[in-house]
Design a protein around this motif. Structure first.
Motif, PDB file in Angstrom:
ATOM      1  N   ASP A   4       0.815  -1.211   0.000  1.00 55.11           N
ATOM      2  CA  ASP A   4       0.000   0.000   0.000  1.00 55.11           C
ATOM      3  C   ASP A   4       0.854   1.269   0.000  1.00 55.11           C
ATOM      4  OD1 ASP A   4      -2.226   1.932   0.962  1.00 55.11           O
ATOM      5  OD2 ASP A   4      -3.232  -0.014   0.814  1.00 55.11           O
ATOM      6  N   THR A   5       0.500   2.216  -0.884  1.00 53.23           N
ATOM      7  CA  THR A   5       1.091   3.556  -0.858  1.00 53.23           C
ATOM      8  C   THR A   5       2.554   3.588  -1.345  1.00 53.23           C
ATOM      9  OG1 THR A   5      -0.235   3.824   1.190  1.00 53.23           O
ATOM     10  CG2 THR A   5       1.133   5.660   0.572  1.00 53.23           C
ATOM     11  N   THR A  55      -7.136   3.550  -1.389  1.00 50.93           N
ATOM     12  CA  THR A  55      -6.990   2.096  -1.232  1.00 50.93           C
ATOM     13  C   THR A  55      -8.209   1.295  -1.705  1.00 50.93           C
ATOM     14  OG1 THR A  55      -5.688   2.569   0.735  1.00 50.93           O
ATOM     15  CG2 THR A  55      -6.460   0.310   0.479  1.00 50.93           C
ATOM     16  N   TYR A  65      -0.267  -2.526   4.943  1.00 45.73           N
ATOM     17  CA  TYR A  65      -0.223  -1.063   5.012  1.00 45.73           C
ATOM     18  C   TYR A  65       1.202  -0.583   5.268  1.00 45.73           C
ATOM     19  CZ  TYR A  65      -5.054   0.376   4.502  1.00 45.73           C
ATOM     20  OH  TYR A  65      -6.291   0.664   3.977  1.00 45.73           O
ATOM     21  N   ASP A  72      -1.355   0.193  -4.719  1.00 46.47           N
ATOM     22  CA  ASP A  72      -2.668   0.734  -5.078  1.00 46.47           C
ATOM     23  C   ASP A  72      -2.648   2.216  -5.417  1.00 46.47           C
ATOM     24  OD1 ASP A  72      -2.025   1.304  -2.415  1.00 46.47           O
ATOM     25  OD2 ASP A  72      -4.102   1.169  -1.725  1.00 46.47           O
ATOM     26  N   HIS A  73      -1.643   2.947  -4.945  1.00 42.89           N
ATOM     27  CA  HIS A  73      -1.490   4.380  -5.244  1.00 42.89           C
ATOM     28  C   HIS A  73      -0.167   4.836  -4.653  1.00 42.89           C
ATOM     29  CE1 HIS A  73      -2.399   5.040  -1.047  1.00 42.89           C
ATOM     30  NE2 HIS A  73      -3.424   4.231  -1.203  1.00 42.89           N
TER      31      HIS A  73
END
Ligand SMILES: [Zn+2]
Length: 469
Positions: free
Chosen positions: A39-40, A79, A184, A284-285
């Motif tokens: 994530d991220t 997300t 995360y 996801d980003h």
């Protein structure tokens, strides 16, 4: 290049195996699929994407062993919608699974009539298992569908990998396995353990971030999660060196995450056949560090948020290939189905194996969307090197146009100089929005169950309280 050919044909009949434990048995099985979502994670912070700091030796070596997609767009900057596009091959406005919001009164869940990646693979005979940090991936929004086994806990990476290890030890080696792993990390507040901590940050920096960081590193775990979201929100002033410090912490967090990808793969290799595994690593980003006046990943869709990594390797994929053409994570599902020789489902983006084969049609538009229909909405379309951002805030529409061939950081807005391009690309956004309306009519979204107290605390802890998208 080790080209083993694309289009591996798999059928249910291959699932009937020879004597247990024979090597023929393993090779006759369809490939396992290991999907890792970090994530991220911005693409440009990885060595294999050109970053100068040594943040990602493990991911870099994975890139060399498979296909690295150079320009990958996140379907959304959040997300929840981004992962649902990954799972369904539909745009965020079409599947309608919206960003996490604490105060949202309507929280649509995925339509029962839209199949997800785990459901499709389970239907093809796969064992399916999910290991997530929950947060933006609540099972009740549709993320739990299709999994035989689910572990959704917010926990440290080594702890989660230990749970994967226990699961793999009991997995059936006579059946193919689809395993989805989400963490995360490297999401804020960027607190990796040593030796990663301090690797890229100035030990003498004394700004506000340093003070806050020191406070957080001393907090007990329960308090730490509650404080997590405030990390990027509650800053009175932000100096340039503070942003540099924060950005260095993020890199340290990536370094820690990279090490754990290696740990996860070692566990995998012990229990499953790595040679017969399709490995997909993505994010996801991205994350902003004041490039456009913001931190984190909320309420904007500039390049620092939208360019993510995508690495794929395994049967049917060449080694050491870099695909330069732009692709969207929304295309991962059809790509995987094609790789596995499984029937395709209705998606808005096609498989990008044609890009791997060098046969892709040029100039296909790529879309990203974030926000709520009828309320604040962020949309973008990219065709060749031109990217149009259309932002609707309180009924006001703003356009920004960027030419990535000269301005990959999106600092020069060309919208007033090139009105024809703005009209042409804006018309594409209108068409795509209409397509989403039609899909939602055909597949009406359900309603997500009420959040539990624990889920609300997690969402707040991630920094998504109030009305933020
Ligand atoms: Zn995310």
């Amino acid at each position: 290049m080790n080209w083993r050919g694309i289009g591996l044909l798999v059928s249910a009949s291959l699932f009937s195996c020879g004597p247990a434990g024979s090597s023929d048995e393993a090779s006759s099985l369809p490939p396992d699929v290991l999907l890792i979502s970090l994530d991220t994670l911005r693409a440009d912070r990885l060595g294999c994407y050109g970053y100068e700091r040594a943040t990602s030796p493990k991911l870099d070596s994975l890139a060399a062993k498979g296909v690295r997609f150079h320009e990958v767009h996140a379907p959304s900057g959040n997300t929840k919608p981004s992962h649902m596009s990954l799972f369904t091959g539909l745009d965020p406005l079409a599947h309608d699974v919206r960003p996490v919001r604490l105060v949202a009164t309507v929280r649509p869940a995925l339509s029962e009539d839209v199949p997800t990646m785990p459901e499709l693979l389970r239907g093809a005979g796969y064992q399916t298992a999910s290991f997530t940090d929950r947060g933006g991936l609540p099972p009740s929004a549709g993320f739990g569908r299709g999994f035989d086994f689910q572990h959704a806990e917010w926990e440290e990476l080594p702890q989660k990998i230990a749970v994967v290890k226990d699961y793999l030890a009991t997995s059936n080696r006579k059946l193919p396995l689809f395993l989805f792993f989400h963490t995360y990390e490297p999401h804020a507040p960027y607190l990796p353990p040593r030796p990663h901590r301090g690797k890229f940050t100035d030990p003498d920096h004394q700004g506000g971030f340093r003070k806050r960081y020191a406070e957080l590193t001393g907090t007990p775990m329960a308090e730490f999660w509650r404080e997590k979201g405030k990390f990027l929100r509650e800053w009175p002033e932000m100096s340039e060196t503070d942003v540099e410090f924060l950005s260095g912490l993020y890199d340290e967090e990536i370094s820690w995450t990279d090490q754990n990808v290696g740990r996860l793969l070692r566990v995998w290799n012990k229990h499953r056949d790595r040679e017969n595994t399709i490995l997909i690593v993505l994010s996801d980003h991205g994350e902003a560090f004041n490039e456009h006046g913001r931190l984190g990943h909320q309420r904007s869709m500039y390049a620092e948020l939208m360019r993510v990594p995508l690495l794929m390797s395994g049967p049917g994929l060449p080694e050491g290939l870099v695909v330069e053409e732009a692709v969207s994570l929304t295309g991962v599902l059809p790509t995987l189905l094609e790789l596995l020789g499984l029937a395709s489902t209705e998606t808005q983006v096609g498989s990008f194996l044609s890009s791997v084969r060098g046969e892709r049609e040029a100039g296909l538009p790529i879309y990203s969307q974030m926000g709520n229909r009828g309320e604040d909405l962020f949309e973008s379309v990219t065709v060749d090197n031109l990217r149009l951002l259309r932002t609707t805030l309180k009924g006001e529409i703003r356009y920004e146009l960027f030419d990535w061939s000269e301005d990959g950081e999106e600092l020069q807005d060309l919208s007033s100089l090139r009105p024809e391009d703005v009209s042409r690309l804006s018309a594409l956004l209108d068409e795509r929005k209409s397509a989403a309306d039609q899909l939602r009519e055909r597949f009406p979204p359900g309603r997500e169950a009420a959040q539990t107290e624990a889920e609300l605390r997690e969402i707040e802890g991630l920094g998504y309280g109030g009305n933020d998208d």
